[in-house]
Each structure stands twice: as structure tokens, then as C-alpha cells.
Design an enzyme around this catalytic site. Structure first.
Site, PDB file in Angstrom:
ATOM      1  N   ASP A 135      -5.947  -3.189  -2.621  1.00  0.00           N
ATOM      2  CA  ASP A 135      -4.915  -2.921  -1.619  1.00  0.00           C
ATOM      3  C   ASP A 135      -4.211  -4.191  -1.122  1.00  0.00           C
ATOM      4  O   ASP A 135      -4.859  -5.148  -0.700  1.00  0.00           O
ATOM      5  CB  ASP A 135      -5.564  -2.207  -0.434  1.00  0.00           C
ATOM      6  CG  ASP A 135      -4.559  -1.512   0.463  1.00  0.00           C
ATOM      7  OD1 ASP A 135      -3.628  -2.182   0.935  1.00  0.00           O
ATOM      8  OD2 ASP A 135      -4.710  -0.298   0.686  1.00  0.00           O
ATOM      9  N   SER A 146       0.825  -1.201   0.000  1.00  0.00           N
ATOM     10  CA  SER A 146       0.000   0.000   0.000  1.00  0.00           C
ATOM     11  C   SER A 146       0.864   1.258   0.000  1.00  0.00           C
ATOM     12  O   SER A 146       1.633   1.461  -0.932  1.00  0.00           O
ATOM     13  CB  SER A 146      -0.967  -0.035   1.189  1.00  0.00           C
ATOM     14  OG  SER A 146      -2.007   0.895   1.034  1.00  0.00           O
TER      15      SER A 146
END
Length: 299
Positions: A182, A38
Site C-alpha cells: 500500500d 491506495s
């Protein structure tokens, strides 16, 4: 073989940048492997190139508009506290367009490309060290790790963007006939992957406190409640990743150097405030410096 691992954490990535800056510039740590999830995936290409000032500028000048082309929430400040409420117009627009997410983060995709050029990519690909990005394949329900050695420029930028897409508040991306988002949903702190790739010493930057001493405040409206519930779930993923990482490190005689945030930075890492993020960067640098001094005194 030394590795740098940076966890997910949204805007808290600014703190990780400060820690990494100290380790690279002051401690002269040279890494053979960089792995990020991320927000960590956005940091590591620049850190691998040694472009500290550039990534500092990228993180301390980002705004909500830089990230979202369709922002699903409104941030209001009351008595110094950020309150998140739903942006009804944008969310309803997404609903009527048949979208499955509340917002879209195409602004982030453009921001990545504007700050990481083809020239940067070619320089990075020629280096001996490896840069690996964590993404979650929702279709397969598993994590995947994308090395720069296996990517074109376009692919690498796409994976960096995908790794940071906090679904359902940001874009859900279809790529290679799979749906991705993500990396933190499956591997928030990818220590295990660093060990599997041969690391014998790992500096791990974890964008959460080691022990949570604060009472968790749950959102006062359905939208902020959903954000809080996702945060709580990811906290459990983080603890699992760290526990497995520590176990593997112990079994394979790998040295782990863990850098947690000393205090809770925020309850909502989807809020990108330039001034606050500048402070977090400085705090990260000072924290790493203090931790290093303590470690030296204990030897």
C-alpha cells in the site's frame, strides 16, 4: 498546471469519488496531473478518462468477495455497529502455507482488470495529462511513483492493485525483485509529489476529518486492535504529508484546495458495504457543492 490528489482510505474512496465528480462535472476543473494513493489510485484512471458513471458503478457495487480471495476477518453487525473478528480458518490456512499476510486480495487484482480495459489504458496513455500511482517499496523503505507514461497495461494494473494492498491484511507483492504494498504506508497524501511534478494549483481530497473530535475506540480483540493501531499510525503519516505539503506549497506559491471528510465515516475502511458506499458518494458530492458555494460567497 492543475493537479488532483486523492489520498488513501479504503472504502472511503467512495466519498472521494463524489467530491471529484462535482469538481469535474459541475466546476469543470481540468487536470493536467492525477496522483492517487491506495483507493485514490483506483479512482484516478477513470476520472482522467471522464468515466464518472463507470467508476461510480465500480465503487458502489464492490463487495468483500470482490476484494479478498482469502478474507482474514469476519464482519458482524451488533446494534448497528460493525464488529470485526478474526477468521481463524483463513488465517491459520495462511500460516500453514507459510504466507506472511493474514489474507490475500487477488480478487481486487481481477476486479481492476475487469473494469479497466486495455482499450481504456491506450486511450488514457494518449492523453496529455499524466496519471501517477503511489506505492511503497518495503525493501527500500521508500515511496515510489508510477506514471502511466512509463507502464504497459499489465504493469499499470499491477501497480494499481499493489498501491491498494493494505499489508498484512492483504497481499504482499514481489515485483522487480522488490516487495511492495500500500502506497499509504509511505505517502498517504502525495501533495509533495504533485508539487515536484510542477503543479501550481492542487485539489486535494483527504479521506479523514480535519480535526478529530471523536474519542478513539480501541479494538476489543487482538485482531481488531491491530487494525486500529495501523489506522492510528497512518493518521500520523497523513498529518505529516499534509504539513510538508502545505509548507512546500507556501514556499513555491502553490494554491492548495483541501477537501476533508466533514464527519468520521468509519473506523475500519477495510469493510466494503455497497449501500453505505453509495451514501458516501452522495455525501462527497454534496460536501463539495456546499464547500464551493461557501468559497464563492467569501470572495
Amino acid at each position: 498546471m492543475r493537479a488532483l490528489v486523492i489520498s488513501g482510505g479504503g472504502s472511503k474512496g467512495a466519498f472521494a469519488g463524489g467530491v471529484a465528480q462535482y469538481l469535474i462535472e459541475e466546476k469543470n476543473h481540468e487536470y493536467d496531473l492525477f496522483i492517487g494513493t491506495s483507493t485514490g489510485s483506483l479512482l484516478i484512471p477513470h476520472l482522467a478518462l471522464g468515466h464518472i458513471k463507470k467508476i461510480h458503478s465500480v465503487y458502489t457495487n464492490v463487495t468483500m468477495a470482490s476484494i479478498f480471495n482469502i478474507c482474514p476477518f469476519v464482519v458482524k453487525t451488533k446494534d448497528g455497529v460493525d464488529i470485526v473478528t478474526i477468521n481463524h480458518f483463513n488465517v491459520l490456512r495462511q500460516f500453514f502455507k507459510g504466507k506472511r499476510t493474514f489474507g490475500e486480495s487477488k480478487g481486487l487484482k481481477k476486479y481492476i482488470r475487469n473494469n479497466f480495459s486495455l482499450s481504456d489504458f491506450n486511450k488514457l496513455k494518449k492523453l496529455k495529462n499524466d496519471v501517477v500511482i503511489t506505492v511503497t517499496n518495503f525493501t527500500k523503505n521508500e515511496s515510489e511513483y508510477k506514471s502511466i507514461k512509463d507502464c504497459t497495461y499489465e504493469e499499470f494494473c499491477d501497480w494499481s492493485w499493489i498501491s491498494s494492498n493494505y499489508v498484512p491484511f492483504m497481499s504482499l507483492v514481489e515485483k522487480d525483485n522488490f516487495e511492495y504494498g500500500d502506497g499509504g504506508f509511505s505517502s498517504l497524501v502525495p501533495i509533495r509529489e504533485a508539487i515536484n511534478r510542477g503543479a501550481t494549483e492542487i485539489d486535494v481530497i483527504i479521506l479523514e476529518t480535519e480535526v478529530n473530535m471523536n474519542k478513539t475506540v480501541i479494538g476489543k480483540n487482538p485482531f481488531s486492535l491491530m487494525i486500529d493501531l495501523f489506522r492510528i499510525a497512518l493518521d500520523q503519516v497523513e498529518k505529516h504529508d499534509i504539513a510538508i505539503g502545505k509548507l512546500m506549497a507556501n514556499n513555491k506559491n502553490v494554491k492548495l484546495n483541501l477537501y476533508y471528510t466533514p464527519t468520521k465515516l468509519t473506523d475500519n475502511a477495510l469493510i466494503f458495504n455497497k449501500e453505505v458506499m453509495k451514501e458516501w458518494w452522495e455525501q462527497g458530492y454534496e460536501y463539495a457543492q456546499n464547500k464551493s458555494e461557501v468559497m464563492s460567497d467569501n470572495r
